[in-house]
Design an enzyme around this catalytic site. Sequence first.
Site, PDB file in Angstrom:
ATOM      1  N   LYS A  85       0.839   4.501   6.916  1.00 42.67           N
ATOM      2  CA  LYS A  85       0.336   5.305   5.805  1.00 42.67           C
ATOM      3  C   LYS A  85       0.963   6.697   5.884  1.00 42.67           C
ATOM      4  O   LYS A  85       1.679   7.031   6.818  1.00 42.67           O
ATOM      5  CB  LYS A  85      -1.195   5.456   5.881  1.00 42.67           C
ATOM      6  CG  LYS A  85      -1.979   4.160   5.978  1.00 42.67           C
ATOM      7  CD  LYS A  85      -2.014   3.378   4.688  1.00 42.67           C
ATOM      8  CE  LYS A  85      -2.829   2.096   4.856  1.00 42.67           C
ATOM      9  NZ  LYS A  85      -2.770   1.250   3.639  1.00 42.67           N
ATOM     10  N   SER A  92       0.796  -1.222   0.000  1.00 47.90           N
ATOM     11  CA  SER A  92       0.000   0.000   0.000  1.00 47.90           C
ATOM     12  C   SER A  92       0.831   1.276   0.000  1.00 47.90           C
ATOM     13  O   SER A  92       0.324   2.344  -0.314  1.00 47.90           O
ATOM     14  CB  SER A  92      -0.953   0.010   1.206  1.00 47.90           C
ATOM     15  OG  SER A  92      -0.229   0.164   2.411  1.00 47.90           O
TER      16      SER A  92
END
Length: 278
Positions: A119, A42
Amino acid sequence: MAAKEKTGNAFVETIKTIVYALLIAGVFRTLFFQPFWIPSGSMKETLLIGDFLFVNKMAYGYSYASCPSVMMPRFGIEVDAKDVCGVFDGDNTRLFGSEPERGDVVVFRHPVSGRDYIKRLIGLPGDKVQITDGVVSINGTAVELRDDGVFEEVMDRQGPQGMRPRCENGAVGAGGVCEKSRQIEVLPNGVEHAILNIGNQASDNTGVYTVPEGHYFFMGDNRDNSADSRLAQQAGGVGFVPYENLIGRADRIMFSSAGRSMLFFWTWRSDRFFKAIK
Protein backbone atom coordinates in the site's frame (compact mmCIF):
# COMPACT_ATOMS: atom_id res chain seq x y z
CA MET A 1 34.87 -49.16 -9.52
CA ALA A 2 36.45 -45.84 -10.53
CA ALA A 3 33.47 -45.08 -12.77
CA LYS A 4 31.07 -45.65 -9.86
CA GLU A 5 33.13 -43.36 -7.63
CA LYS A 6 33.10 -40.66 -10.32
CA THR A 7 29.33 -40.97 -10.67
CA GLY A 8 28.91 -40.79 -6.89
CA ASN A 9 31.18 -37.76 -6.61
CA ALA A 10 29.34 -35.98 -9.43
CA PHE A 11 26.01 -36.59 -7.68
CA VAL A 12 27.34 -35.24 -4.37
CA GLU A 13 28.78 -32.17 -6.10
CA THR A 14 25.44 -31.51 -7.81
CA ILE A 15 23.62 -31.69 -4.46
CA LYS A 16 26.18 -29.37 -2.87
CA THR A 17 25.80 -26.88 -5.73
CA ILE A 18 22.01 -26.85 -5.32
CA VAL A 19 22.30 -26.38 -1.55
CA TYR A 20 24.78 -23.52 -1.94
CA ALA A 21 22.58 -21.86 -4.55
CA LEU A 22 19.56 -22.08 -2.25
CA LEU A 23 21.53 -20.65 0.66
CA ILE A 24 22.81 -17.75 -1.44
CA ALA A 25 19.30 -17.08 -2.76
CA GLY A 26 17.93 -17.21 0.81
CA VAL A 27 20.51 -14.72 2.08
CA PHE A 28 19.92 -12.43 -0.92
CA ARG A 29 16.15 -12.50 -0.40
CA THR A 30 16.44 -11.96 3.35
CA LEU A 31 18.91 -9.07 3.26
CA PHE A 32 18.56 -7.24 -0.03
CA PHE A 33 15.60 -7.72 -2.37
CA GLN A 34 12.41 -9.78 -2.12
CA PRO A 35 10.36 -10.66 -5.23
CA PHE A 36 6.71 -9.67 -5.08
CA TRP A 37 3.81 -10.31 -7.47
CA ILE A 38 0.85 -7.94 -7.41
CA PRO A 39 -2.17 -10.20 -6.76
CA SER A 40 -4.98 -7.63 -6.49
CA GLY A 41 -6.13 -4.30 -7.90
CA SER A 42 -5.90 -2.25 -4.70
CA MET A 43 -2.97 -0.16 -6.01
CA LYS A 44 -4.23 0.56 -9.55
CA GLU A 45 -3.13 2.38 -11.58
CA THR A 46 0.28 2.63 -9.92
CA LEU A 47 0.49 -1.16 -9.77
CA LEU A 48 -1.56 -3.55 -11.89
CA ILE A 49 -2.43 -7.17 -11.26
CA GLY A 50 0.44 -9.19 -12.72
CA ASP A 51 3.17 -6.63 -12.09
CA PHE A 52 6.36 -8.21 -10.75
CA LEU A 53 8.80 -6.22 -8.67
CA PHE A 54 11.67 -6.53 -6.23
CA VAL A 55 11.16 -5.00 -2.79
CA ASN A 56 14.14 -3.02 -1.48
CA LYS A 57 14.63 -4.52 1.99
CA MET A 58 17.60 -2.26 2.77
CA ALA A 59 15.43 0.88 2.68
CA TYR A 60 14.14 0.67 6.27
CA GLY A 61 16.56 -1.74 7.90
CA TYR A 62 15.70 -5.18 9.26
CA SER A 63 13.27 -6.78 11.69
CA TYR A 64 11.69 -10.21 12.13
CA ALA A 65 9.44 -9.37 9.14
CA SER A 66 12.53 -9.24 6.91
CA CYS A 67 12.71 -13.02 7.05
CA PRO A 68 10.86 -14.39 4.01
CA SER A 69 7.56 -16.23 4.33
CA VAL A 70 6.89 -19.07 1.92
CA MET A 71 3.14 -19.62 1.57
CA MET A 72 2.15 -22.35 -0.91
CA PRO A 73 -0.96 -23.96 0.61
CA ARG A 74 -1.61 -26.01 -2.54
CA PHE A 75 1.64 -27.87 -1.86
CA GLY A 76 1.31 -27.95 1.91
CA ILE A 77 4.12 -25.41 2.37
CA GLU A 78 3.45 -22.62 4.86
CA VAL A 79 6.67 -21.29 6.37
CA ASP A 80 5.96 -18.02 8.17
CA ALA A 81 8.52 -15.31 8.95
CA LYS A 82 7.73 -15.80 12.64
CA ASP A 83 8.63 -19.48 12.34
CA VAL A 84 12.16 -18.46 11.36
CA CYS A 85 12.74 -15.10 13.06
CA GLY A 86 9.99 -14.90 15.67
CA VAL A 87 12.57 -14.51 18.42
CA PHE A 88 13.14 -10.93 17.20
CA ASP A 89 9.42 -10.03 17.27
CA GLY A 90 7.80 -7.78 19.84
CA ASP A 91 9.98 -4.74 20.48
CA ASN A 92 8.88 -2.74 17.40
CA THR A 93 12.47 -1.82 16.53
CA ARG A 94 14.73 -2.47 13.55
CA LEU A 95 18.39 -3.18 12.93
CA PHE A 96 19.98 -0.39 10.84
CA GLY A 97 16.50 1.13 10.82
CA SER A 98 15.49 4.26 8.93
CA GLU A 99 12.13 5.99 8.77
CA PRO A 100 9.91 5.60 5.69
CA GLU A 101 8.72 8.73 3.94
CA ARG A 102 5.15 9.76 3.33
CA GLY A 103 4.10 8.59 -0.13
CA ASP A 104 6.39 5.54 -0.20
CA VAL A 105 4.86 2.40 -1.69
CA VAL A 106 5.60 -0.17 1.00
CA VAL A 107 5.33 -3.93 1.37
CA PHE A 108 4.52 -4.86 4.95
CA ARG A 109 3.37 -7.79 7.00
CA HIS A 110 -0.32 -7.68 8.01
CA PRO A 111 -0.40 -7.34 11.82
CA VAL A 112 -2.93 -10.18 12.22
CA SER A 113 -2.86 -12.54 9.23
CA GLY A 114 0.88 -12.25 8.58
CA ARG A 115 0.28 -11.97 4.83
CA ASP A 116 2.33 -9.55 2.75
CA TYR A 117 0.44 -6.40 1.71
CA ILE A 118 1.47 -3.49 -0.49
CA LYS A 119 0.00 0.00 0.00
CA ARG A 120 0.99 3.67 0.00
CA LEU A 121 2.13 5.33 3.21
CA ILE A 122 -0.23 8.20 4.03
CA GLY A 123 0.00 8.79 7.78
CA LEU A 124 3.15 9.02 9.92
CA PRO A 125 3.36 8.50 13.71
CA GLY A 126 1.41 11.22 15.51
CA ASP A 127 -0.57 12.28 12.41
CA LYS A 128 -4.33 12.79 12.51
CA VAL A 129 -5.85 11.37 9.31
CA GLN A 130 -9.47 11.72 8.15
CA ILE A 131 -11.28 11.04 4.89
CA THR A 132 -14.23 13.28 3.99
CA ASP A 133 -16.10 12.79 0.72
CA GLY A 134 -13.13 10.78 -0.50
CA VAL A 135 -10.60 13.55 0.25
CA VAL A 136 -7.77 12.80 2.67
CA SER A 137 -6.98 15.36 5.38
CA ILE A 138 -3.74 15.16 7.33
CA ASN A 139 -3.51 17.13 10.57
CA GLY A 140 -6.56 19.16 9.62
CA THR A 141 -5.45 20.11 6.09
CA ALA A 142 -6.96 18.51 3.00
CA VAL A 143 -4.49 17.20 0.44
CA GLU A 144 -4.44 18.82 -2.98
CA LEU A 145 -6.41 16.97 -5.69
CA ARG A 146 -6.46 17.53 -9.44
CA ASP A 147 -8.86 15.81 -11.82
CA ASP A 148 -6.92 13.76 -14.35
CA GLY A 149 -9.41 12.14 -16.70
CA VAL A 150 -10.52 8.54 -16.66
CA PHE A 151 -8.71 5.24 -16.12
CA GLU A 152 -9.88 2.57 -18.57
CA GLU A 153 -9.37 -1.19 -18.59
CA VAL A 154 -11.01 -4.12 -20.33
CA MET A 155 -13.66 -5.99 -18.36
CA ASP A 156 -12.07 -9.40 -18.15
CA ARG A 157 -10.70 -11.82 -15.59
CA GLN A 158 -7.34 -10.58 -14.33
CA GLY A 159 -4.35 -12.50 -12.99
CA PRO A 160 -4.09 -16.08 -11.71
CA GLN A 161 -7.09 -15.55 -9.42
CA GLY A 162 -9.29 -14.44 -12.30
CA MET A 163 -10.73 -11.40 -10.50
CA ARG A 164 -12.91 -8.94 -12.39
CA PRO A 165 -12.46 -5.16 -11.93
CA ARG A 166 -15.09 -2.88 -10.40
CA CYS A 167 -16.30 -0.07 -12.63
CA GLU A 168 -17.67 3.42 -12.08
CA ASN A 169 -19.69 3.23 -15.29
CA GLY A 170 -21.98 0.49 -13.97
CA ALA A 171 -22.34 -3.09 -15.11
CA VAL A 172 -19.98 -3.75 -17.99
CA GLY A 173 -20.10 -6.93 -20.05
CA ALA A 174 -17.07 -9.09 -20.83
CA GLY A 175 -14.77 -7.27 -23.23
CA GLY A 176 -16.35 -3.88 -22.50
CA VAL A 177 -14.55 -0.79 -21.22
CA CYS A 178 -14.46 -0.46 -17.42
CA GLU A 179 -13.96 3.13 -16.26
CA LYS A 180 -12.84 4.79 -13.04
CA SER A 181 -12.30 8.47 -12.27
CA ARG A 182 -8.64 9.40 -11.97
CA GLN A 183 -7.21 12.19 -9.85
CA ILE A 184 -3.70 13.31 -8.92
CA GLU A 185 -3.21 13.46 -5.17
CA VAL A 186 -0.45 15.69 -3.76
CA LEU A 187 0.73 14.81 -0.26
CA PRO A 188 2.11 17.46 2.15
CA ASN A 189 5.73 16.58 1.27
CA GLY A 190 5.06 17.12 -2.44
CA VAL A 191 4.74 13.47 -3.50
CA GLU A 192 2.26 13.19 -6.38
CA HIS A 193 0.50 10.02 -7.48
CA ALA A 194 -2.67 8.93 -9.26
CA ILE A 195 -5.68 7.65 -7.32
CA LEU A 196 -8.83 6.02 -8.69
CA ASN A 197 -12.44 6.31 -7.54
CA ILE A 198 -15.52 4.24 -8.30
CA GLY A 199 -18.30 5.86 -6.27
CA ASN A 200 -19.45 6.92 -2.81
CA GLN A 201 -19.07 4.31 -0.09
CA ALA A 202 -18.54 4.11 3.67
CA SER A 203 -14.74 4.32 3.46
CA ASP A 204 -15.02 7.75 1.77
CA ASN A 205 -16.16 9.29 5.07
CA THR A 206 -14.39 8.37 8.29
CA GLY A 207 -13.67 9.63 11.75
CA VAL A 208 -10.25 10.94 12.74
CA TYR A 209 -7.49 8.35 12.96
CA THR A 210 -4.67 9.32 15.32
CA VAL A 211 -1.62 7.31 14.27
CA PRO A 212 0.16 5.90 17.36
CA GLU A 213 3.88 6.30 17.86
CA GLY A 214 5.83 3.59 16.08
CA HIS A 215 2.96 2.90 13.66
CA TYR A 216 1.86 3.95 10.17
CA PHE A 217 -1.36 4.54 8.22
CA PHE A 218 -1.62 3.03 4.72
CA MET A 219 -4.10 3.37 1.87
CA GLY A 220 -4.44 1.81 -1.57
CA ASP A 221 -4.36 4.08 -4.63
CA ASN A 222 -7.52 2.36 -5.93
CA ARG A 223 -9.39 4.01 -3.10
CA ASP A 224 -12.76 2.26 -3.39
CA ASN A 225 -11.26 -1.20 -3.80
CA SER A 226 -8.69 -1.45 -1.01
CA ALA A 227 -8.70 -3.10 2.42
CA ASP A 228 -6.30 -0.77 4.23
CA SER A 229 -5.81 1.27 7.42
CA ARG A 230 -9.30 2.75 7.17
CA LEU A 231 -10.65 -0.59 8.36
CA ALA A 232 -9.68 -2.19 11.67
CA GLN A 233 -7.61 -5.36 11.60
CA GLN A 234 -10.40 -7.35 13.24
CA ALA A 235 -12.78 -6.31 10.45
CA GLY A 236 -10.51 -7.53 7.68
CA GLY A 237 -8.57 -4.31 7.22
CA VAL A 238 -5.00 -3.36 8.00
CA GLY A 239 -5.43 -0.87 10.84
CA PHE A 240 -2.25 0.80 12.10
CA VAL A 241 0.90 -1.03 11.00
CA PRO A 242 3.82 -1.33 13.46
CA TYR A 243 7.28 -0.16 12.38
CA GLU A 244 8.69 -3.68 12.76
CA ASN A 245 6.16 -5.03 10.26
CA LEU A 246 7.61 -3.07 7.34
CA ILE A 247 9.37 -5.33 4.84
CA GLY A 248 10.67 -2.85 2.28
CA ARG A 249 10.02 -0.18 -0.33
CA ALA A 250 8.79 -0.91 -3.84
CA ASP A 251 10.87 1.15 -6.25
CA ARG A 252 10.56 -0.34 -9.72
CA ILE A 253 8.41 -2.79 -11.71
CA MET A 254 10.67 -5.35 -13.35
CA PHE A 255 8.15 -7.32 -15.41
CA SER A 256 4.40 -7.34 -16.04
CA SER A 257 1.89 -9.80 -17.46
CA ALA A 258 -1.84 -9.30 -17.90
CA GLY A 259 -2.52 -13.03 -18.36
CA ARG A 260 -3.33 -15.91 -16.05
CA SER A 261 0.30 -17.06 -16.34
CA MET A 262 3.60 -15.29 -16.93
CA LEU A 263 4.27 -17.88 -19.63
CA PHE A 264 1.55 -16.35 -21.83
CA PHE A 265 4.03 -14.05 -23.61
CA TRP A 266 1.28 -12.46 -25.71
CA THR A 267 -0.12 -10.90 -22.51
CA TRP A 268 3.16 -9.29 -21.43
CA ARG A 269 3.01 -5.53 -20.85
CA SER A 270 6.40 -4.49 -22.24
CA ASP A 271 5.65 -0.81 -21.58
CA ARG A 272 5.77 -1.57 -17.85
CA PHE A 273 9.11 -3.38 -17.83
CA PHE A 274 11.61 -1.57 -15.52
CA LYS A 275 9.08 1.19 -14.85
CA ALA A 276 9.77 3.37 -11.78
CA ILE A 277 7.07 3.34 -9.08
CA LYS A 278 5.88 6.81 -8.08
